[in-house]
Design an enzyme around this catalytic site. Sequence first.
Site, PDB file in Angstrom:
ATOM      1  N   ASP A  92       5.171 -35.348  20.479  1.00 51.24           N
ATOM      2  CA  ASP A  92       5.721 -35.379  19.120  1.00 51.24           C
ATOM      3  C   ASP A  92       6.762 -34.279  18.939  1.00 51.24           C
ATOM      4  OD1 ASP A  92       3.875 -37.379  18.626  1.00 51.24           O
ATOM      5  OD2 ASP A  92       2.435 -36.045  17.657  1.00 51.24           O
ATOM      6  N   ASN A 140       6.353 -40.324  28.988  1.00 55.02           N
ATOM      7  CA  ASN A 140       5.882 -39.327  29.946  1.00 55.02           C
ATOM      8  C   ASN A 140       5.856 -39.979  31.327  1.00 55.02           C
ATOM      9  OD1 ASN A 140       3.366 -40.737  30.273  1.00 55.02           O
ATOM     10  ND2 ASN A 140       2.555 -39.688  28.461  1.00 55.02           N
ATOM     11  N   LEU A 141       5.582 -39.198  32.340  1.00 61.79           N
ATOM     12  CA  LEU A 141       5.677 -39.713  33.711  1.00 61.79           C
ATOM     13  C   LEU A 141       4.718 -40.873  33.950  1.00 61.79           C
ATOM     14  CD1 LEU A 141       6.994 -39.428  36.491  1.00 61.79           C
ATOM     15  CD2 LEU A 141       5.196 -37.776  37.089  1.00 61.79           C
ATOM     16  N   ALA A 142       3.492 -40.771  33.409  1.00 58.02           N
ATOM     17  CA  ALA A 142       2.511 -41.842  33.607  1.00 58.02           C
ATOM     18  C   ALA A 142       2.992 -43.139  32.965  1.00 58.02           C
ATOM     19  CB  ALA A 142       1.160 -41.425  33.026  1.00 58.02           C
ATOM     20  N   GLU A 143       3.543 -43.038  31.756  1.00 53.55           N
ATOM     21  CA  GLU A 143       4.058 -44.234  31.074  1.00 53.55           C
ATOM     22  C   GLU A 143       5.249 -44.818  31.824  1.00 53.55           C
ATOM     23  OE1 GLU A 143       2.935 -42.947  26.468  1.00 53.55           O
ATOM     24  OE2 GLU A 143       4.790 -42.224  27.408  1.00 53.55           O
TER      25      GLU A 143
END
EC number: 2.7.1.167
Length: 476
Positions: A265, A196-199
Amino acid sequence: MKITLPEYDKAQVLVVGDVMLDRYWHGPTARISPEAPVPVVKVEQIEERPGGAANVALNVAALGGKVNLIGLVGDDEAANVLVKNLKSVHVNTDFVSVPNFPTITKLRVLSRHQQLLRLDFEEGFEGIDSTDILEKMHASLTRQPSVVILSDYNKGSLADVQKMIQLAKKFNSVVLVDPKGSEFEKYRGATLLTPNLAEFEAVVGKCHSEKELVERGLALIKELDLDALLVTRSEHGMTLLREGQEPLHLPTQAQEVYDVTGAGDTVISVLASSLAAGSSFEQACTLANAAAGVVVGKIGTSTVNTIELANAVYSQQEIGFGVLSEEQLKLAVKLAQHRGEKVVMTNGCFDILHAGHVSYLNTAREQGNRLIVAVNSDQSVRNLKGQGRPVNPVDRRMAVLAGLGAVDWVIEFTEETPQRLIAEILPDLLVKGGDYLPEDIAGGKEVIANGGEVRVLQFEEGCSTSEIIKTIRNNS
């Protein structure tokens, strides 16, 4: 880009990762506890759902794919619940049971669809030897799953993730990784990552523009020897990056967002299932994006089935037309019926298409909103009509029929009669031309038993394929 749902029943997927059990306690809240300033929830409903990597496998199975799930669990009641629940939806489990460790369980307390509290039961499997998981992976890969999902929640099941990636690559499997944390180096050599963007920004730094996101993403692909990177961006949709190709930005399709639990998921499971069923990266990502838009509108970890996915992809557009496989046709019919459309089905050889055929098919279409034409295979025609027939092979016959305005979908059947196919499709109305009695028409009993109808239509006089062939031969 034209998107057609692939034949998910042909997908074979291996899921390896951190398996969890998600428990939900639901009930009304009407008062505050006298013991502490907290609400009192009167529990009226308890749900138990597979979570983590188990939810990924559940999503693959919901689409109709064949899936094998490997992960670490405890020797406890929660593990038994997981195995039972997954078996009921045709997920094959091959767990490694670790004594003296609890199966990772997350208990959520909800009232009026609002989550009030979450309790985690886990010790983490860090330090557990991965030999058993690698052996189970090897055994599963020999059965040739085309796509491997590594679902990492940083709980220990993927401690030797690099060995797992290399093992899968030895079998030429596509390796998709749902990463966790900021140490992406351990995923080197995977086919695709889905952060995701944060990761993503935790690894490459804050991106202040689309250009910056693309440049840093492409640099990460090169650094980690990946084929592709799919960055999920919440309300901004998702972005697919590949070296040497234009970025693919997909806007979100979510209408309402109730719960993002398990959305990642769903994305990786639909992506993997689509690739395993033959979709391109672009098509698979588009389908995964549509599925994410559906699942965030549900409470808790959930799945998306083919009807929901088709509705999301096609919305009020056409599901498509022309020559379809049996699985594609079943989906098209279900979606049409879901929209309240009446589906009509007929069948025949249609060797040399003539005016009588066209008139008959126009009349058949007038009986409803959609028309399916099932066409005898070449061998089936030969068995019915004798040697020298058909004049036109089945692919040409179907192509001509698909070009008619009255016909929506065309499908081949190889049996002597289309009874099995009709029983699978179950149209609202089955029609046949000629002097048949409705009860004698192949598939009629099954259609009627399902609440449908059977009608006999008249052919136009003076039109016959056999007569056309005879005329051609006499004039040659």
